[in-house]
Design a protein around this motif. Structure first.
Motif, PDB file in Angstrom:
ATOM      1  N   GLU A  50       8.140   8.553  -6.325  1.00 22.69           N
ATOM      2  CA  GLU A  50      10.007   7.155  -6.177  1.00 22.69           C
ATOM      3  C   GLU A  50      10.774   7.873  -4.846  1.00 22.69           C
ATOM      4  OE1 GLU A  50      11.076   3.021  -5.562  1.00 22.69           O
ATOM      5  OE2 GLU A  50       9.209   3.701  -6.716  1.00 22.69           O
ATOM      6  N   GLY A  51      11.612   9.027  -5.193  1.00 23.55           N
ATOM      7  CA  GLY A  51      12.771   9.263  -4.673  1.00 23.55           C
ATOM      8  C   GLY A  51      12.289   9.927  -3.302  1.00 23.55           C
ATOM      9  N   GLN A  52      11.315  10.519  -3.167  1.00 24.38           N
ATOM     10  CA  GLN A  52      10.862  11.979  -2.163  1.00 24.38           C
ATOM     11  C   GLN A  52      10.391  10.194  -1.264  1.00 24.38           C
ATOM     12  OE1 GLN A  52       6.916  11.267  -1.229  1.00 24.38           O
ATOM     13  NE2 GLN A  52       7.323  12.590   0.516  1.00 24.38           N
ATOM     14  N   LEU A  53       9.623   9.328  -1.688  1.00 25.49           N
ATOM     15  CA  LEU A  53       8.905   8.538  -0.648  1.00 25.49           C
ATOM     16  C   LEU A  53      10.450   7.953  -0.029  1.00 25.49           C
ATOM     17  CD1 LEU A  53       6.210   7.075  -2.555  1.00 25.49           C
ATOM     18  CD2 LEU A  53       6.045   8.413  -0.020  1.00 25.49           C
ATOM     19  N   GLN A  54      11.375   7.377  -0.708  1.00 26.77           N
ATOM     20  CA  GLN A  54      12.804   6.428  -0.489  1.00 26.77           C
ATOM     21  C   GLN A  54      13.012   7.578   0.624  1.00 26.77           C
ATOM     22  OE1 GLN A  54      12.997   3.230  -0.278  1.00 26.77           O
ATOM     23  NE2 GLN A  54      12.690   2.428  -2.661  1.00 26.77           N
ATOM     24  N   ARG A  55      13.447   8.788   0.264  1.00 26.54           N
ATOM     25  CA  ARG A  55      14.379   9.572   0.735  1.00 26.54           C
ATOM     26  C   ARG A  55      13.358  10.048   2.256  1.00 26.54           C
ATOM     27  NH1 ARG A  55      14.091  12.968  -2.123  1.00 26.54           N
ATOM     28  NH2 ARG A  55      12.508  14.607  -1.762  1.00 26.54           N
ATOM     29  N   PRO A  65       9.728   2.180  -0.432  1.00 24.63           N
ATOM     30  CA  PRO A  65       9.323   2.477  -1.955  1.00 24.63           C
ATOM     31  C   PRO A  65       7.859   2.398  -2.441  1.00 24.63           C
ATOM     32  CG  PRO A  65      10.362   0.140  -1.043  1.00 24.63           C
ATOM     33  CD  PRO A  65       9.961   0.961  -0.246  1.00 24.63           C
ATOM     34  N   LEU A  66       7.668   2.925  -3.524  1.00 25.14           N
ATOM     35  CA  LEU A  66       6.458   3.530  -4.511  1.00 25.14           C
ATOM     36  C   LEU A  66       5.149   2.403  -4.816  1.00 25.14           C
ATOM     37  CD1 LEU A  66       4.616   5.868  -5.568  1.00 25.14           C
ATOM     38  CD2 LEU A  66       5.389   5.136  -7.851  1.00 25.14           C
ATOM     39  N   GLY A  67       6.196   1.311  -5.166  1.00 26.58           N
ATOM     40  CA  GLY A  67       5.472   0.285  -5.279  1.00 26.58           C
ATOM     41  C   GLY A  67       4.885   0.062  -3.634  1.00 26.58           C
ATOM     42  N   TYR A  68       5.040  -0.051  -2.380  1.00 27.88           N
ATOM     43  CA  TYR A  68       5.028  -0.395  -0.889  1.00 27.88           C
ATOM     44  C   TYR A  68       3.804   0.812  -0.405  1.00 27.88           C
ATOM     45  CZ  TYR A  68       9.017  -4.080  -0.524  1.00 27.88           C
ATOM     46  OH  TYR A  68       9.997  -4.754  -0.777  1.00 27.88           O
ATOM     47  N   TYR A  69       4.460   1.606  -0.453  1.00 27.02           N
ATOM     48  CA  TYR A  69       3.322   2.483  -1.082  1.00 27.02           C
ATOM     49  C   TYR A  69       1.805   2.158  -1.124  1.00 27.02           C
ATOM     50  CZ  TYR A  69       1.556   7.448   0.122  1.00 27.02           C
ATOM     51  OH  TYR A  69       0.636   8.726   0.625  1.00 27.02           O
ATOM     52  N   GLU A  70       1.879   1.812  -2.265  1.00 30.19           N
ATOM     53  CA  GLU A  70       0.843   1.626  -3.613  1.00 30.19           C
ATOM     54  C   GLU A  70       0.202   0.597  -2.695  1.00 30.19           C
ATOM     55  OE1 GLU A  70      -1.544  -0.136  -7.658  1.00 30.19           O
ATOM     56  OE2 GLU A  70       1.213  -0.217  -7.169  1.00 30.19           O
ATOM     57  N   ILE A  71       0.934  -0.080  -2.281  1.00 33.10           N
ATOM     58  CA  ILE A  71      -0.229  -1.882  -0.616  1.00 33.10           C
ATOM     59  C   ILE A  71      -1.039  -1.066  -0.043  1.00 33.10           C
ATOM     60  CG2 ILE A  71       0.112  -3.395   0.136  1.00 33.10           C
ATOM     61  CD1 ILE A  71       2.206  -4.119  -2.499  1.00 33.10           C
ATOM     62  N   LEU A  72       0.038   0.002   1.211  1.00 29.03           N
ATOM     63  CA  LEU A  72      -0.791   0.068   1.352  1.00 29.03           C
ATOM     64  C   LEU A  72      -2.091   1.063   2.023  1.00 29.03           C
ATOM     65  CD1 LEU A  72       2.807   1.614   3.446  1.00 29.03           C
ATOM     66  CD2 LEU A  72       1.166  -0.688   4.343  1.00 29.03           C
ATOM     67  N   ALA A 123       0.894  -0.424  12.692  1.00 24.96           N
ATOM     68  CA  ALA A 123       1.483   0.689  12.779  1.00 24.96           C
ATOM     69  C   ALA A 123       1.924   0.592  11.025  1.00 24.96           C
ATOM     70  CB  ALA A 123       2.712  -0.597  13.244  1.00 24.96           C
ATOM     71  N   GLY A 124       1.280   0.062  10.130  1.00 27.03           N
ATOM     72  CA  GLY A 124       0.889   0.064   9.091  1.00 27.03           C
ATOM     73  C   GLY A 124       0.657   1.324   8.449  1.00 27.03           C
ATOM     74  N   PHE A 125      -0.766   1.765   9.193  1.00 33.01           N
ATOM     75  CA  PHE A 125      -1.379   2.826   8.879  1.00 33.01           C
ATOM     76  C   PHE A 125      -0.588   3.977   9.251  1.00 33.01           C
ATOM     77  CE2 PHE A 125      -5.019   5.492   9.651  1.00 33.01           C
ATOM     78  CZ  PHE A 125      -5.590   5.367   8.360  1.00 33.01           C
ATOM     79  N   ALA A 126      -0.410   3.569  10.350  1.00 32.78           N
ATOM     80  CA  ALA A 126       0.562   4.730  10.919  1.00 32.78           C
ATOM     81  C   ALA A 126       1.684   5.493   9.848  1.00 32.78           C
ATOM     82  CB  ALA A 126       1.155   5.132  12.428  1.00 32.78           C
ATOM     83  N   ALA A 127       2.467   4.315   9.436  1.00 32.97           N
ATOM     84  CA  ALA A 127       3.749   4.803   8.644  1.00 32.97           C
ATOM     85  C   ALA A 127       3.099   5.474   7.830  1.00 32.97           C
ATOM     86  CB  ALA A 127       3.908   3.614   8.106  1.00 32.97           C
ATOM     87  N   LEU A 128       1.770   4.978   6.821  1.00 29.22           N
ATOM     88  CA  LEU A 128       1.357   5.386   5.702  1.00 29.22           C
ATOM     89  C   LEU A 128       0.421   6.600   5.680  1.00 29.22           C
ATOM     90  CD1 LEU A 128      -0.192   4.861   2.941  1.00 29.22           C
ATOM     91  CD2 LEU A 128      -2.254   4.462   3.919  1.00 29.22           C
ATOM     92  N   ALA A 129       0.335   6.842   6.824  1.00 32.74           N
ATOM     93  CA  ALA A 129      -0.423   8.322   7.577  1.00 32.74           C
ATOM     94  C   ALA A 129       0.807   9.757   7.786  1.00 32.74           C
ATOM     95  CB  ALA A 129      -1.257   8.408   8.663  1.00 32.74           C
ATOM     96  N   ALA A 130       2.061   9.425   7.993  1.00 27.68           N
ATOM     97  CA  ALA A 130       3.646   9.895   8.120  1.00 27.68           C
ATOM     98  C   ALA A 130       3.565   9.900   6.847  1.00 27.68           C
ATOM     99  CB  ALA A 130       4.465   9.531   9.262  1.00 27.68           C
ATOM    100  N   ALA A 131       3.354   9.110   5.863  1.00 24.79           N
ATOM    101  CA  ALA A 131       4.379   9.669   4.312  1.00 24.79           C
ATOM    102  C   ALA A 131       3.214  10.093   3.397  1.00 24.79           C
ATOM    103  CB  ALA A 131       4.631   8.271   4.147  1.00 24.79           C
ATOM    104  N   ALA A 132       1.799   9.947   4.056  1.00 25.79           N
ATOM    105  CA  ALA A 132       1.153  10.812   2.831  1.00 25.79           C
ATOM    106  C   ALA A 132       1.229  12.541   2.795  1.00 25.79           C
ATOM    107  CB  ALA A 132      -0.466  10.028   3.207  1.00 25.79           C
ATOM    108  N   PRO A 133       0.998  13.093   3.722  1.00 22.91           N
ATOM    109  CA  PRO A 133       1.682  14.450   3.526  1.00 22.91           C
ATOM    110  C   PRO A 133       2.595  14.331   2.018  1.00 22.91           C
ATOM    111  CG  PRO A 133       0.849  13.740   6.190  1.00 22.91           C
ATOM    112  CD  PRO A 133       1.428  12.861   5.121  1.00 22.91           C
ATOM    113  N   GLY A 134       3.597  14.073   2.755  1.00 16.68           N
ATOM    114  CA  GLY A 134       4.779  14.931   2.144  1.00 16.68           C
ATOM    115  C   GLY A 134       4.999  13.621   0.369  1.00 16.68           C
ATOM    116  N   HIS A 135       3.754  12.806   0.852  1.00 20.12           N
ATOM    117  CA  HIS A 135       3.408  12.203  -0.899  1.00 20.12           C
ATOM    118  C   HIS A 135       2.792  13.267  -1.486  1.00 20.12           C
ATOM    119  CE1 HIS A 135       2.547   9.500  -3.927  1.00 20.12           C
ATOM    120  NE2 HIS A 135       2.064   9.716  -3.539  1.00 20.12           N
TER     121      HIS A 135
END
Length: 154
Positions: free
Chosen positions: A12-17, A22-29, A88-100
């Motif tokens: 959660e901290g990594q996704l937020q930072r 938030p992790l719950g939003y990431y799960e939805i995406l 745009a949501g898919f792009a945000a998910l794709a950008a967040a996925a490697p760090g996650h």
């Protein structure tokens, strides 16, 4: 319990930072990205994410504000709505996925042996198998739009 809390806190901290997600939003995406047409009925999304309908509705509203998800009404059921992942949501998910993925690796898989990882896979599969897979229509609302519900097909 402490181990689960430690893992979830790190993820959660990594996704937020790094992504302000938030992790719950990431799960939805993620759930939406894996669905046909990147779209799920809200009741299906709630069941898949283990969120209550009200919590999910609030989260989807926040994701709509970011332009990452859009809701559409079901043409054949006035009470039904779908959530669809936008480009745009898919792009945000794709950008967040490697760090996650890297955080999960550091916080979990780097700390256990390959044998323990295999055991964890077996354990998680058993837990998932114990979850009800027969999702019935909720309050008479079919789970699919423009056709028969899964319950009607049985």
């Amino acid at each position: 319990m402490t181990g689960v809390q430690t893992l979830l806190s790190a993820v959660e901290g990594q996704l937020q930072r790094d992504s302000a997600i938030p992790l719950g939003y990431y799960e939805i995406l993620v759930r939406l990205s894996e669905a046909d047409g990147r779209s799920l009925r809200m009741s299906q999304l709630a069941e898949a994410s283990t969120s209550s309908k009200s919590r999910l509705s609030h989260a989807v509203a926040r994701l709509e504000e970011r332009g990452w998800v859009e809701r559409t009404d079901c043409e054949t059921d006035r009470r039904g709505q779908f959530a669809r992942l936008t480009d745009a949501g898919f792009a945000a998910l794709a950008a967040a996925a490697p760090g996650h993925a890297e955080q999960v690796k550091r916080s979990l898989f780097d700390l256990i042996t390959p044998e323990q990882a295999a055991q964890l896979d077996t354990i998680m599969a058993a837990i998932a198998a114990g979850r009800p897979h027969d999702i019935e229509a909720v309050d008479g609302c079919p789970l699919v739009c423009g056709g028969e519900s899964e319950a009607d097909e049985r």
